[in-house]
Design a protein around this motif. Structure first.
Motif, PDB file in Angstrom:
ATOM      1  N   HIS A  99       0.845  -1.191   0.000  1.00 25.20           N
ATOM      2  CA  HIS A  99       0.000   0.000   0.000  1.00 25.20           C
ATOM      3  C   HIS A  99       0.888   1.251   0.000  1.00 25.20           C
ATOM      4  O   HIS A  99       1.922   1.287   0.682  1.00 25.20           O
ATOM      5  N   ASN A 145       0.701   3.993   1.437  1.00 24.32           N
ATOM      6  CA  ASN A 145       0.925   4.641   2.746  1.00 24.32           C
ATOM      7  C   ASN A 145       1.727   3.783   3.723  1.00 24.32           C
ATOM      8  O   ASN A 145       1.967   4.206   4.853  1.00 24.32           O
ATOM      9  N   HIS A 154      -3.804  -0.952   6.339  1.00 27.03           N
ATOM     10  CA  HIS A 154      -3.902   0.208   5.435  1.00 27.03           C
ATOM     11  C   HIS A 154      -5.041  -0.005   4.435  1.00 27.03           C
ATOM     12  O   HIS A 154      -5.769   0.932   4.099  1.00 27.03           O
ATOM     13  N   HIS A 155      -5.191  -1.227   3.958  1.00 31.27           N
ATOM     14  CA  HIS A 155      -6.274  -1.497   2.996  1.00 31.27           C
ATOM     15  C   HIS A 155      -7.640  -1.465   3.677  1.00 31.27           C
ATOM     16  O   HIS A 155      -8.614  -1.032   3.063  1.00 31.27           O
ATOM     17  N   HIS A 180      -8.325   0.508   6.119  1.00 31.35           N
ATOM     18  CA  HIS A 180      -8.500   1.962   6.278  1.00 31.35           C
ATOM     19  C   HIS A 180      -9.210   2.542   5.049  1.00 31.35           C
ATOM     20  O   HIS A 180     -10.085   3.406   5.168  1.00 31.35           O
ATOM     21  N   ASP A 181      -8.856   2.046   3.861  1.00 28.86           N
ATOM     22  CA  ASP A 181      -9.464   2.543   2.617  1.00 28.86           C
ATOM     23  C   ASP A 181     -10.966   2.245   2.534  1.00 28.86           C
ATOM     24  O   ASP A 181     -11.690   2.895   1.783  1.00 28.86           O
ATOM     25  N   LEU A 182     -11.410   1.223   3.284  1.00 28.57           N
ATOM     26  CA  LEU A 182     -12.832   0.837   3.220  1.00 28.57           C
ATOM     27  C   LEU A 182     -13.707   1.707   4.116  1.00 28.57           C
ATOM     28  O   LEU A 182     -14.936   1.730   3.976  1.00 28.57           O
ATOM     29  N   THR A 185     -13.192   7.329   7.951  1.00 31.95           N
ATOM     30  CA  THR A 185     -12.320   7.525   9.115  1.00 31.95           C
ATOM     31  C   THR A 185     -12.452   8.918   9.732  1.00 31.95           C
ATOM     32  O   THR A 185     -11.600   9.348  10.499  1.00 31.95           O
ATOM     33  N   ILE A 241      -9.621  -7.723  -1.996  1.00 28.48           N
ATOM     34  CA  ILE A 241      -8.553  -6.726  -2.086  1.00 28.48           C
ATOM     35  C   ILE A 241      -7.221  -7.468  -2.188  1.00 28.48           C
ATOM     36  O   ILE A 241      -6.840  -8.219  -1.277  1.00 28.48           O
TER      37      ILE A 241
END
Ligand SMILES: C[S@@+](CC[C@H](N)C(=O)[O-])C[C@H]1O[C@@H](n2cnc3c(N)ncnc32)[C@H](O)[C@@H]1O
Length: 283
Positions: free
Chosen positions: A2, A4, A81-82, A84-86, A89, A265
């Protein structure tokens, strides 16, 4: 990895040794004139992890009982991190890690990366005790993480998620082998790949309960999907790592049968490909 993920580059061993001096004993220069460690040596990986957790995550005294799973930190951070993308936040996030393990790695990283509130659950008492010891070392971990003991092997969410409790997501790194024999063979293969030669030592991290369960990850995830239906209103996203891509077809079939919306993912860590499936129940 990822974009980030702070572990995107190679390890800065010089800096890491300054943070955690015992790591020095395990670092050597390989044939490509690069500083590295022997990744098949559990003690070397343990000290690399201690250094990474001290340096990047402000966790000064992380440990695991002898022989328990020693997690590669970059890959574990990638899953978070992935996730987090869902999520949305902008609000306080609360997550649940099913099978937190003695290393408690996902809640620790989630707390230190994103300040998320986390619950970690496990059936194994040693894992529960060790996870609690890891939390006790750092004030922020104590504030953000709670460990719960799952009493029944067959249950995943029941007995852990309380009435009226809501989790933005659940995550899981399931035991993936279907027998102890398969787990041993898999670990030997891993050591062989790392060394590029057959190694006589079976020096993998992981206790039986961490590495295998009846039916392997296929049956474990099937159970998880089935049981997730009873908690559809209490979880935003259910997620689970799938180490064997051949299991995906059945997982999709079970998710469709359960009436869930889902996505996969993909994650790439160096030459290792992995993935997790995320599903939810939308009205
Ligand atoms: C592969 S280990 C993962 C440990 C850690 N999360 C990691 O990624 O390094 C799987 C964990 O799941 C736990 N486990 C197995 N069945 C479980 C269940 N029904 N409920 C909660 N944990 C379970 C095992 O005890 C083990 O600690």
């Amino acid at each position: 990895m990822h974009a980030n993920n702070i572990h995107n580059g190679s390890y800065d061993f010089e800096t890491l040794i300054k943070t955690h001096t015992p790591l020095e004993n395990f670092v050597f220069v390989n044939n490509f004139s690069t500083k590295t460690i022997d990744f098949s040596n559990n003690l070397a990986v343990l000290h690399l992890n201690k250094a990474l957790l001290k340096h990047y995550y402000q966790v000064t005294d992380w440990n695991i009982p002898n022989g328990y799973l020693c997690p590669p930190i970059p890959g574990r951070a990638d899953y978070l991190h992935h996730i987090h993308d869902l999520l949305d936040t902008t609000k306080v996030i609360k997550g649940l890690d099913i099978g937190v393990g003695s290393n408690c790695i996902y809640p620790i990283l989630a707390s230190q990366l994103f300040d998320w509130k986390m619950v970690g659950a496990d059936i194994n008492e040693t894992a529960v005790n060790s996870a609690n010891e890891n939390i006790a070392t750092t004030k922020k971990l104590q504030e953000n993480i709670e460990i719960r003991h799952q009493q029944l092997n067959a249950n995943l969410f029941k007995g852990i998620i309380n009435t009226n409790e809501y989790f933005d997501f659940t995550m899981c790194n399931p035991p993936f082998h279907s027998s102890e024999k398969e787990a041993n063979t898999g670990s030997l293969r891993k050591v062989k790949n790392l060394d590029n030669q057959m190694s006589s030592k079976l020096n993998f991290g992981g206790q039986a309960n961490e590495l295998w369960c009846n039916g392997g990850e296929g049956l474990f995830i099937k159970r998880m999907i089935k049981q997730s239906c009873s908690f559809k209103k209490q979880v935003g996203w259910f997620t689970c790592l799938v180490s064997k891509s051949e299991n995906l077809k059945n997982i999709y079939k079970q998710l469709t049968k359960a009436g869930a919306t889902y996505k996969t993912i993909d994650m790439n860590q160096g030459n290792k490909k992995s993935r997790f499936v995320a599903w939810q129940f939308v009205d």
